[in-house]
Design a protein around this motif. Sequence first.
Motif, PDB file in Angstrom:
ATOM      1  N   GLU A  73       0.844  -1.196   0.000  1.00 64.47           N
ATOM      2  CA  GLU A  73       0.000   0.000   0.000  1.00 64.47           C
ATOM      3  C   GLU A  73       0.885   1.254   0.000  1.00 64.47           C
ATOM      4  N   LEU A 123       3.913   1.503  -1.270  1.00 63.16           N
ATOM      5  CA  LEU A 123       4.498   1.635  -2.608  1.00 63.16           C
ATOM      6  C   LEU A 123       3.468   2.181  -3.605  1.00 63.16           C
ATOM      7  N   TRP A 124       2.236   1.713  -3.471  1.00 55.67           N
ATOM      8  CA  TRP A 124       1.158   2.234  -4.324  1.00 55.67           C
ATOM      9  C   TRP A 124       1.020   3.748  -4.148  1.00 55.67           C
ATOM     10  N   ILE A 125       1.004   4.195  -2.913  1.00 57.30           N
ATOM     11  CA  ILE A 125       0.813   5.635  -2.654  1.00 57.30           C
ATOM     12  C   ILE A 125       1.950   6.445  -3.268  1.00 57.30           C
TER      13      ILE A 125
END
Lengths: 208, 208
Positions: free
Chosen positions: A153, A155-157
């Motif tokens: 999560e 890394l996604w952000i």
Amino acid sequence: MGTRNTRDAIVEAALDLFNKDTVAAVSTNHIAREIGISPGNLYYHYRNKEEIVRAVFDRMVGDWDTVWQLPPGRAPTASDLARTLERTFELHWRYRFFQRELLALLTRDPQLRDRYRAVYRQRLEEFTVFAESLAAAGVIRSSIESWFTGLLEGLWIIGEHWMGHLEIVGDPSDPAQVRRGIQVIVAVLDPHLSDEFFADHSQEGPNP
Amino acid sequence: MGTRNTRDAIVEAALDLFNKDTVAAVSTNHIAREIGISPGNLYYHYRNKEEIVRAVFDRMVGDWDTVWQLPPGRAPTASDLARTLERTFELHWRYRFFQRELLALLTRDPQLRDRYRAVYRQRLEEFTVFAESLAAAGVIRSSIESWFTGLLEGLWIIGEHWMGHLEIVGDPSDPAQVRRGIQVIVAVLDPHLSDEFFADHSQEGPNP
């Protein structure tokens, strides 16, 4: 132009204009003029700008579709991870208007927000499968523990808000700065990456 | 109310209303009514809403000032890191309107953006000093290498865009979801944290 070609040309021109300026600053007339069709012809294909934005979004989703897929029939390698990161930030660049205006666009159009949320859930699943396979193949070191979800999560952000970050403290119109997002991702991943990754892809690492 | 008190009350009421709604939806009349003063009295203190937004921003900066400072006269501990993360997300919650509308606010007001950029540079320096001291004290494992900057920038983005992330895929009005940002930060930091951190602060960890 045939119907299909005209629809494609509208989406292509809109993407180009949105990237150059902002969605708010680009009118449907502007898009029609860009490809040399009448406003009436444009309205035949898309009723309003929101529909065009959604069409650009759908094209973006299509372009992303294969990025976080596993290579068919074999275990993923360090090169796959490196290439996937490359493609990720290439698409961030290609559709840069979207990340730049992410919140505003999704707030203004609940229909677009619902589609975005569905895509987010799907991507996070693909992302997780990809990372688990990398771990199984020994490309990343971590065993799959419950905090893994938190890491993904995070890394996604970073990926999804990198353009917003550049908008505020950097220059989102500079491809080199956009590409620097890869280095931030690799820095976060660093303790999880195997020596294999750095041996093969030292140019992708944080010390190029 | 004295001049000082009135100015404070305006900032306090504006913060409250901005958090409840959006900056665009809150008028200066709205703020004046909230604290029972005339619009004329409000304009005596602040010429327009932009000035009030900047005053709220300045208060936020003041509240943040000590968060990433080292404890005076001793090495930082795992508890200091845990408390600092707590305070970080408490302030994200207290000033949640700001992160939610980050890009829009900074795009609309170049003066605010310049202040924000100066604060960003200062915070990243404090952040780096704090992390280096934690590493020196053995609370985090990493030696200071050049990718450390990338890691810290990644952590900054997660912190600063967490509310935007919740705005899109979660619920930014739920304090439990806002607090969950700590778990994402800890998940990213996980390989860098010493056993001491998890022994003392297992409740802060990703497996509470």
